[in-house]
Design an enzyme around this catalytic site. Structure first.
Site, PDB file in Angstrom:
ATOM      1  N   ILE A 448       0.810  -1.212   0.000  1.00  0.00           N
ATOM      2  CA  ILE A 448       0.000   0.000   0.000  1.00  0.00           C
ATOM      3  C   ILE A 448       0.848   1.269   0.000  1.00  0.00           C
ATOM      4  CG2 ILE A 448      -1.864   1.209   1.220  1.00  0.00           C
ATOM      5  CD1 ILE A 448      -2.620  -1.404  -0.220  1.00  0.00           C
ATOM      6  N   GLY A 449       2.145   1.145   0.249  1.00  0.00           N
ATOM      7  CA  GLY A 449       2.982   2.342   0.135  1.00  0.00           C
ATOM      8  C   GLY A 449       4.214   2.321   0.999  1.00  0.00           C
ATOM      9  N   SER A 450       4.029   2.447   2.290  1.00  0.00           N
ATOM     10  CA  SER A 450       5.189   2.585   3.185  1.00  0.00           C
ATOM     11  C   SER A 450       5.719   1.218   3.591  1.00  0.00           C
ATOM     12  CB  SER A 450       4.790   3.377   4.439  1.00  0.00           C
ATOM     13  OG  SER A 450       3.743   2.727   5.127  1.00  0.00           O
ATOM     14  N   CYS A 533       0.008   7.502  17.280  1.00  0.00           N
ATOM     15  CA  CYS A 533      -0.308   8.930  17.378  1.00  0.00           C
ATOM     16  C   CYS A 533       0.029   9.618  16.059  1.00  0.00           C
ATOM     17  CB  CYS A 533       0.493   9.582  18.504  1.00  0.00           C
ATOM     18  SG  CYS A 533       0.116   8.951  20.138  1.00  0.00           S
ATOM     19  N   HIS A 659      -6.664   4.130  -2.143  1.00  0.00           N
ATOM     20  CA  HIS A 659      -6.722   3.217  -0.995  1.00  0.00           C
ATOM     21  C   HIS A 659      -7.667   3.737   0.071  1.00  0.00           C
ATOM     22  CE1 HIS A 659      -5.588   0.539   2.193  1.00  0.00           C
ATOM     23  NE2 HIS A 659      -5.207   1.546   2.950  1.00  0.00           N
ATOM     24  N   CYS A 661      -8.745   2.671   4.079  1.00  0.00           N
ATOM     25  CA  CYS A 661      -8.501   1.777   5.211  1.00  0.00           C
ATOM     26  C   CYS A 661      -9.586   1.957   6.258  1.00  0.00           C
ATOM     27  CB  CYS A 661      -7.122   1.985   5.820  1.00  0.00           C
ATOM     28  SG  CYS A 661      -6.793   3.626   6.472  1.00  0.00           S
ATOM     29  N   HIS A 712      -1.976  -3.743  11.278  1.00  0.00           N
ATOM     30  CA  HIS A 712      -1.940  -3.037  12.552  1.00  0.00           C
ATOM     31  C   HIS A 712      -1.553  -3.962  13.696  1.00  0.00           C
ATOM     32  CE1 HIS A 712      -4.423  -0.474   9.961  1.00  0.00           C
ATOM     33  NE2 HIS A 712      -3.911   0.506  10.654  1.00  0.00           N
ATOM     34  N   CYS A 744      -2.970  -2.116   4.628  1.00  0.00           N
ATOM     35  CA  CYS A 744      -2.567  -0.716   4.740  1.00  0.00           C
ATOM     36  C   CYS A 744      -1.043  -0.644   4.619  1.00  0.00           C
ATOM     37  CB  CYS A 744      -3.056  -0.159   6.090  1.00  0.00           C
ATOM     38  SG  CYS A 744      -3.269   1.626   6.128  1.00  0.00           S
TER      39      CYS A 744
END
Length: 776
Positions: A448-450, A533, A659, A661, A712, A744
């Site tokens: 998804i990217g990172s 956060c 995307h 999520c 997650h 994600c």
């Protein structure tokens, strides 16, 4: 006398202390005893802040080590059996529901492998809650040493007679769902749940609680009749406890309740009603008219969702509408909602421009604002003359500042044409050109990217920010990180690569720092979920893009890649929603300005040889007005137009991804379809695959990547588990449509678990390719 009250306070602490403690505990670097002690220290510190600010009514049980809804799941004995069967310590069982739990078999015990419960957005905020997941024949039982009672007594010992906060029974059930394989309608469990509330309220009264705040935020929704009709009998039952229970403050927020005013009229046996008049001031007089002859009204006039200073004059006028009709003894001045959604304190911001800083108010400052407003209403504005004059000066300074207006931006907005919202050709034409250009296999895999943001990345970024290394040194470091990520994707066998985003601090802040109209904080962290956060940028003026923002890194990554490289951008609605937006112009105007800036970036990426471009919009659902009707239709219209404006400047052969999520997308599917993205990736690993049925029902023609595993959680899905998920998806989607990807981005994960999970994901995709190749 008008008293002041706060509905909830941020949990993390001034320096994200709770985040650091919980993550240390998860890593085995902090004992359970020390974690619990840190929680106690933070609670005491936060009560003292509010007390010192002069707040009259201070909340307790607003603290959580992960999520307040998850607290209630455990409090009511509603933990699903798959967690209780492992005999985990209660706090580890709690965290297992929030983030999953996986450990190998040892001499001390068997292996444990349980995924986390589903996590979704809390109404229209960027906070995520853990969804109550209920069983057929669900039984409820109040936990031993109930947390609300324990924390009330803890506050009392610290010299604060607090008001405990509970999530109400109707909202708890309405926000829940039946577990997989179960058929129960959660609201059918209300009569089984109410005795637990009765027992809890009785215990709170015995502990000395005079009032309890009981949150029923679902009352702002358009509710099914069975849910709506459940309030009256539920609160008649709780109200019948009389002196055996504390007086109840029934709290709603994030919207108006006028459409459910008949419910409110049926609750006149309750002590007080709280409403949010920041979000919907129009409801004030209607609600006053529906109150019982002795009921108190809590008027939420200090914004719990944004960072702008409260306009004292306007807030006092709203409160005085109530006091003139009810009397001062029947009115409370309050935050509109919990202050959970605001940063801790403005005092930590040492680098903000003083002109701009004067416009802001964070949680600690909002506590003081409440005291001033309550005093002004009680004793008259003259009693706080200095504060009123300073506030008026700040409000006027912001309104007239040159920082807010850019004529060139407004001129460009005026020149937008209808053609700028449309791709050159319809999807069938585009996908044929894209397949010829990209040559992707069936069941293409991507992320998804990172990729993981390691400690070394954070150290080097911090050094660069502080000027301890040169721009050239930092650029070389980033190039080396990109090289490593590309090599890892080579080894894994992914089909569409990403550069990993090592240079990015946050998916919104990174872009905001490269756009005009934004300002940034150093310590204004807000909880998103669990220990996660975010530090939202603040939009203070008109937005434009001075120069390219991501082209250099993406172009370099593409130059060393064997496979198509995907450019990664954050969409206009998410940039807006995950910032603190302006409150002086409509959000549609801010979104359009962001879309024009991103349109330039998308075109520049294509010109640099990037032919797959992902424009993420995870916050599209979050911005959806909570009720159906014209406001929702209007929002979806301008939100979709903003996305289309940002991406429609490319050629047919360039593939546009987006995307989403943790979005319950069934109720705004038409808007998702209207985005006209070539490929959608959506959160699905913790949702029932039958939610994909909407794509079948609506004959959705484009490509979809429902996430096959939850990022997650540190838990690693097996290859068979991924295959099972894909097989479920194929019941609703065609093989030609289906992409295989995680839920994600992988920023928060560690490399070993990331590689293991992606290996299993890629192997599952290869297995399905082989299976379908034989079939053809």
């Amino acid at each position: 006398m008008v008293q002041s009250s706060i509905l909830g306070f941020p949990r993390m602490g001034v320096n994200r202390d709770l985040k650091k403690a919980t993550e240390a505990y998860w890593a085995g670097k902090l004992s359970q005893e020390d974690l619990i002690a840190e929680g106690k220290r933070l609670r005491a510190e936060h009560w003292k802040i509010q007390k010192d600010a002069g707040v009259d009514i201070i909340p307790s049980n607003d603290f959580s080590f992960y999520d307040h809804v998850l607290d209630h799941i455990q409090l009511f004995g509603a933990t699903p059996p798959r967690y209780t069967q492992h005999n985990l310590d209660p706090i580890d069982e709690f965290f297992a529901m929030g983030r999953g739990h996986q450990k190998p078999q040892t001499d001390k015990g068997p292996a444990v492998d349980v995924p986390s419960l589903e996590m979704v957005k809390w109404f229209d905020s960027n906070y995520h809650y853990v969804k109550p997941t209920l069983q057929d024949g669900q039984k409820f039982k109040l936990n031993t040493n109930p947390k609300p009672v324990a924390e009330f007594l803890e506050a009392k010992e610290a010299g604060v007679v607090s008001r405990p906060v509970l999530l109400g029974p109707v909202s708890f059930l309405t926000l829940g769902k039946a577990d997989r394989g179960q058929k129960v309608d959660p609201i059918d469990l209300l009569q089984d749940l109410l005795p637990v509330y009765e027992e809890l309220l009785t215990k709170l009264k015995e502990a000395g609680a005079e009032t309890v705040q009981i949150d029923e935020p679902v009352l702002v929704f358009d509710l099914p009749p069975r849910v709506k009709n459940s309030f009256k009998p539920a609160y008649e039952k709780l109200g019948s406890l009389g002196d055996k229970a504390p007086r109840l403050v029934f709290a709603t927020y994030f919207g108006d309740i006028v459409h459910n005013i008949d419910v409110l009229r049926s609750l006149q046996n309750l002590y007080a009603i709280h409403i949010d008049v920041v979000r919907n001031p129009e409801q004030l007089e209607t609600v006053i008219g529906a109150l019982g002859p002795k009921q108190t009204l809590s008027v939420g006039v200090v914004d719990g969702r944004n960072i702008w200073k409260t306009n004292f004059k306007k807030a006092i006028e709203k409160v005085e509408v109530a006091t003139q009709k009810l009397g001062k003894d029947r009115v409370l001045v309050a935050s509109s909602s919990s202050l959970l959604h605001t940063p801790h304190t403005l005092a930590s911001e040492k680098k903000l421009d003083e002109e701009v800083k004067d416009w802001f108010s964070f949680a600690c400052e909002k506590a003081k604002e409440l005291n001033i407003i309550a005093k002004a209403v009680t004793d008259g504005p003259a009693s706080v003359r200095d504060e009123m004059e300073a506030n008026a000066k700040s409000i006027e300074a912001r309104a007239t500042s040159k920082l807010t207006n850019d004529p060139k931006v407004k001129e460009r907005q005026a020149k937008i044409t209808d053609e700028m919202f449309e791709r050159k050709s319809p999807f069938p034409t585009r996908i044929a050109q894209q397949q010829s250009n990209l040559n992707l296999p069936m069941f293409p895999t991507t992320t998804i990217g990172s990729f993981p943001q390691t400690k070394d990345i954070r150290i080097q970024r911090n050094k660069f920010t502080k000027g301890e290394i040169t721009a050239e040194e930092y650029e070389k470091f980033i190039e080396k990180e990109i090289q490593d990520v590309v090599k890892i994707q080579d080894d894994l066998g992914l089909d569409v690569y990403v550069h990993g985003e090592p240079e990015r601090n946050d998916m919104v802040q990174y872009f905001g720092e490269r756009l005009t109209g934004y300002v940034f904080t150093t310590h204004a962290w807000v909880q998103s979920y669990g220990s996660r956060c975010v530090r939202p940028p603040i939009i203070v003026g008109d937005i434009s893009r001075p120069k390219a923002m991501t082209v250099k890194e993406s172009k370099y990554a593409a130059s060393i890649s064997k496979k198509p490289m995907k450019g990664m951008l954050t969409g206009p609605i998410t940039c807006l929603r995950w910032s603190f937006p302006r409150d002086d112009i409509h959000q549609s105007q801010q979104a359009q300005q962001l879309a024009l800036a991103l349109r330039d970036e998308v075109v520049d990426l294509e010109s640099a040889g990037i032919f797959v471009i992902q424009v993420d919009e995870p916050a599209l659902r979050e911005g959806l007005p909570l009720r159906s009707g014209l406001a929702r239709e209007d929002y979806l219209s301008w939100a979709v137009k903003s996305f289309r404006l940002s991406v429609a400047g490319v050629k047919d052969s360039t593939q546009i991804h987006s995307h989403f999520c943790y979005s319950e997308f069934q109720d705004f599917f038409s808007a998702i379809a209207a985005l006209d993205a070539d490929v959608l990736s959506i959160e699905n690993s913790k949702s029932d695959a039958k939610l994909l049925k909407v794509f079948v029902d609506e004959a959705y023609p484009r490509h979809i990547g429902p996430g096959v595993y939850d990022i997650h959680s540190p838990r690693i899905p097996s290859e068979q588990e991924v295959k099972d998920r894909v097989q479920e998806m194929l019941e609703y989607l065609s093989p030609e449509q289906l992409w295989i990807d995680p839920d994600c981005g992988l920023k928060t994960r560690q490399w070993p678990e990331t590689k293991a999970a992606l290996t299993n994901m890629v192997n599952a995709a290869k297995s399905f390719r082989a299976q379908y190749a034989k079939a053809s």
